[in-house]
Design an enzyme around this catalytic site. Structure first.
Site, short mmCIF file in Angstrom:
data_model
loop_
_atom_site.label_atom_id
_atom_site.label_comp_id
_atom_site.label_asym_id
_atom_site.label_seq_id
_atom_site.Cartn_x
_atom_site.Cartn_y
_atom_site.Cartn_z
N LYS A 79 76.65 24.33 55.49
CA LYS A 79 77.33 23.22 54.81
C LYS A 79 78.29 22.54 55.78
O LYS A 79 78.98 23.20 56.55
CB LYS A 79 78.07 23.75 53.58
CG LYS A 79 78.74 22.68 52.72
CD LYS A 79 79.37 23.31 51.49
CE LYS A 79 80.01 22.26 50.60
NZ LYS A 79 80.59 22.86 49.36
N SER A 159 79.51 21.06 44.85
CA SER A 159 79.45 20.16 45.98
C SER A 159 78.44 20.59 47.06
O SER A 159 78.14 19.83 47.97
CB SER A 159 80.83 20.06 46.63
OG SER A 159 81.24 21.33 47.14
N SER A 183 81.02 25.38 43.19
CA SER A 183 80.23 24.56 44.11
C SER A 183 79.08 25.27 44.80
O SER A 183 78.30 24.63 45.51
CB SER A 183 81.14 23.93 45.16
OG SER A 183 81.92 22.91 44.59
#
EC number: 6.3.5.7
Length: 488
Positions: A79, A159, A183
């Site tokens: 990420k 997210s 997330s």
């Protein structure tokens, strides 16, 4: 699709060990997929780094077949919230569009040391603020699943939407994500994969761009529970660079996955049976509860009375911490800058243009909550209620071993649908409480909706019982089966 991409991490490792294929073959197959992907999951690609790791892995597998790290030569993604030395790290914000760190985050460094082949950096909501991955400066991520009723594209969740979509789309075998209020778990649920958030402090936050420091925690997304255990073993552990990281010994999580849940007590909180949850999710919740009983567990009703305050408490605390953490982005030291005649004007224009709408909204809420006239009324009160929420869990775990709840109240919604911010907040209603308490939790797929979209449940455990929730999730996975998208 090349069948190598459909393998789990465990299967890939076994194939490499048996020399059924080489790490270079495995990684090149994934590199080709990433180069041609249509999901907008990867925003920075690092094929040269991945190939280098694959070549080193092949040398190891030629010399020995045993005692080789389980992630050696395995293609993974990171990420874009985790700093990667010499590789652009943006948090998917215009503010950091061209930022290249001079150091490596602890968790991504642990992946590199394990021999994993990092394919690149993954798309996300800007500064990890969002539940749909539609807030990224680099554009939204698409879910690999399509709604059957109208053929509509759906969101991957957020997210960590890029992390979940890339794993579900067979672009990588596993991905590093972060979880502040859900997330990792919520996008895993929307994409039909497994996502685990460990206990707060299990993983170092060093090098992870801060959103809400008292809530942020690294996590992993994979296609199976056993794969999550393998990745988690790598990234957990004490780090002197992070004062909040735990010195507790990290067990070999994978060795605890044995399917034995006889005598375990599973709590079903009545407060989670709320309006807005889909009938299909309720049906799967009840079905899985019955299956766990058949496997020897005891399912009991419990109460978590302060859960109803979790969403407002979470958004006050995380917005306040956002306001503080993002104050450093002023255009002076690094990042995006707007030239202006005065310093004050430069600050103002830089932040106005550098941050997206959702980030600015949370900064404003947080600044208001921390202001001298409202601190006691909002922020301090929210912290007090957070303690009550945590105490509810502590009291519940005196009589039970695990808690079983949905991961999200509904299936994924349409990519072009525009729910208002309140609806987006409520979307986190099942994941936020465990985050506020700092508890470990794992999302595991349990089936498909009538529209052909993934549905998932979440197992919450007591502090530092990642091994236990992984074992419980493995039983659910065995009963429900892993779901695979036939379109990929």
């Amino acid at each position: 699709m090349n069948e190598l991409r459909r393998l789990t991490i465990t299967e890939m490792h076994d194939g490499l060990r048996r020399r059924n294929f080489s790490a270079v073959e495995l990684v090149e197959t994934h590199i080709n997929a990433v180069e041609n992907e249509q999901l907008n999951a990867f925003i920075t690609k690092t094929p040269e780094i991945a190939i280098k790791a694959a070549k080193i892995a092949d040398e190891h597998f030629l010399k020995q077949k045993d005692d080789i790290p389980p992630l050696m030569g395995i293609p993974v993604g990171v990420k874009d919230l985790f700093c990667t030395k010499g590789i652009k790290t943006t948090a998917c914000s215009k503010m950091l569009e061209n930022f290249i760190p001079t150091y490596e985050s602890t968790v991504s460094n642990l992946l590199l040391k394990s021999g994993a082949a990092v394919l690149g950096k993954l798309n996300m909501d800007e500064f990890a603020m969002g539940s749909a991955n539609t807030n990224s400066y680099f554009g939204p991520v698409e879910n690999v699943w399509i709604r059957k009723s109208d053929g509509a594209k759906v969101v991957p969740g957020g997210s960590s939407g890029g992390s979940a979509a890339s794993v579900a789309g067979f672009l990588c075998a596993g991905a590093l994500g972060s979880d502040t209020g859900g997330s990792v778990r919520q996008p895993a649920a929307y994409c039909g994969v497994v996502g685990i958030k460990p206990t707060y402090g299990r993983c170092s936050r060093f090098g992870m761009i801060a959103f809400a420091s008292s809530l942020d925690q690294a996590g992993v997304i994979t296609r199976s529970v056993s794969d999550s255990a393998l990745m988690l073993e790598i990234i957990c552990g004490y780090d002197e660079k992070d004062s909040t990281s735990s010195k507790r010994t990290v067990p070999k999580f994978s060795s605890f996955i044995n399917g034995d849940i006889k005598g375990k007590r599973i709590g079903i909180p009545k407060e989670y049976k709320m309006d807005g949850i889909s009938d299909e999710i309720v049906h799967n919740w009840e079905k899985v509860s019955s299956n766990l009983k058949e496997n020897g567990a005891e399912v009991v009703d419990i109460t978590l009375p302060h859960t109803k305050y979790a969403i407002p408490v979470y958004y006050l605390i995380c917005s306040a911490e956002t306001s503080s953490n993002l104050a450093r982005y002023d255009g002076v030291r690094y990042g995006f800058r707007v030239d202006a005649d005065t310093l004050e004007e430069m600050y103002s224009l830089t932040r106005a243009e550098g941050f997206g709408k959702e980030v600015k909204r949370r900064i404003l809420i947080g600044s208001y909550a921390l202001s001298s006239g409202h601190y006691n009324e909002y922020y301090e009160k929210a912290q007090c209620i957070r303690a009550l929420i945590r105490n509810d869990f502590i009291k519940a775990f005196e009589k039970i071993d695990y808690i079983l709840v949905p991961s999200a109240p509904t299936e994924a919604f349409g990519l072009n649908e525009k729910p208002d911010p309140l609806i987006m907040c409520i979307n986190d209603v099942f994941t936020v409480p465990a985050s506020l308490a700092g508890l470990p939790a794992i999302s595991v797929p349990v089936g498909l909706s009538n529209a052909g979209l993934p549905l998932a449940l979440q197992v919450i455990g007591n502090y530092y019982d990642e091994a236990g929730i992984l074992n419980m999730a493995s039983v659910i996975e065995q009963n429900c089966g892993r779901i695979v998208n036939s379109l990929t």
